[in-house]
Design a protein around this motif. Structure first.
Motif, PDB file in Angstrom:
ATOM      1  N   SER A  44      44.507  54.186  48.573  1.00  0.00           N
ATOM      2  CA  SER A  44      43.213  53.544  48.809  1.00  0.00           C
ATOM      3  C   SER A  44      42.601  52.971  47.540  1.00  0.00           C
ATOM      4  O   SER A  44      41.740  52.103  47.600  1.00  0.00           O
ATOM      5  N   SER A 104      40.512  54.354  45.809  1.00  0.00           N
ATOM      6  CA  SER A 104      39.096  54.698  45.912  1.00  0.00           C
ATOM      7  C   SER A 104      38.786  55.791  44.895  1.00  0.00           C
ATOM      8  O   SER A 104      39.302  56.909  45.005  1.00  0.00           O
ATOM      9  N   CYS A 128      39.928  60.961  42.418  1.00  0.00           N
ATOM     10  CA  CYS A 128      40.251  60.336  43.698  1.00  0.00           C
ATOM     11  C   CYS A 128      41.100  61.312  44.494  1.00  0.00           C
ATOM     12  O   CYS A 128      41.570  62.317  43.953  1.00  0.00           O
ATOM     13  N   ASP A 159      27.752  52.988  44.264  1.00  0.00           N
ATOM     14  CA  ASP A 159      27.925  53.081  45.710  1.00  0.00           C
ATOM     15  C   ASP A 159      28.356  51.746  46.307  1.00  0.00           C
ATOM     16  O   ASP A 159      27.641  50.746  46.208  1.00  0.00           O
ATOM     17  N   ASN A 160      29.543  51.744  46.938  1.00  0.00           N
ATOM     18  CA  ASN A 160      30.058  50.577  47.658  1.00  0.00           C
ATOM     19  C   ASN A 160      30.058  49.293  46.841  1.00  0.00           C
ATOM     20  O   ASN A 160      29.639  48.243  47.323  1.00  0.00           O
ATOM     21  N   VAL A 161      30.519  49.390  45.597  1.00  0.00           N
ATOM     22  CA  VAL A 161      30.616  48.192  44.768  1.00  0.00           C
ATOM     23  C   VAL A 161      32.051  48.017  44.295  1.00  0.00           C
ATOM     24  O   VAL A 161      32.826  48.975  44.228  1.00  0.00           O
ATOM     25  N   LYS A 162      32.409  46.793  43.976  1.00  0.00           N
ATOM     26  CA  LYS A 162      33.725  46.500  43.410  1.00  0.00           C
ATOM     27  C   LYS A 162      33.613  46.636  41.901  1.00  0.00           C
ATOM     28  O   LYS A 162      32.827  45.929  41.266  1.00  0.00           O
TER      29      LYS A 162
END
Length: 143
Positions: free
Chosen positions: A33, A35, A52, A122-125
């Motif tokens: 992922s 992530s 991760c 949070d939720n950023v590239k």
């Protein structure tokens, strides 16, 4: 396409063509992922580290062609997150640069992040991974 021409003489001629196999370069690339979470000392992870899920940062490049090639993984941080950097390591934690991959073989490596982000994540590239495959392998690997 290469075209060869000759002038036909007045007598009989025999023309022979010799063909060589053209080797192909082909690769399958897969990863987890990718992530990552930056921790501030919570959840049992040391302060100021990236974590991760197990194996989520693994990248696999498999040489599915006929000829060997080199692989160079690159990480580029987004402009707002230039303080984050990425390193690529093998399973033993050794840093990777250009890596040779023989035909039929896979190369497995891991992205590790470093640096302390400035601001929320949070939720950023935060960056981009690029895999450069050089099929003009001549035996020289730049360092």
């Amino acid at each position: 396409l290469t075209v060869y021409k000759f002038v036909m003489p007045a007598s009989e001629v025999t023309v022979e063509a010799v063909f060589e196999e053209v080797l192909t370069t082909s690769a399958d690339i897969s990863w987890g992922s990718l992530s990552f979470v930056y921790t501030d000392g919570e959840n049992g992870v040391e302060d100021g580290e990236w974590s991760c899920e197990e194996g989520a940062n693994e990248i696999i490049v498999e040489n599915t062609g006929d000829k060997k090639f080199t692989v160079l993984p690159e990480y580029k941080a987004e402009e707002d997150y230039s303080e984050i950097y990425g390193m690529f390591c093998n399973r033993n934690g050794d840093l990777l640069g250009y890596e040779q991959v023989e035909a039929g073989d896979p190369l497995s490596f891991y992205l590790e992040l470093g640096g302390q982000p400035d601001g929320a994540l949070d939720n950023v590239k935060i960056g981009t991974v690029t895999i450069v495959i050089d099929d003009d392998y001549s035996g020289f690997i730049p360092v």
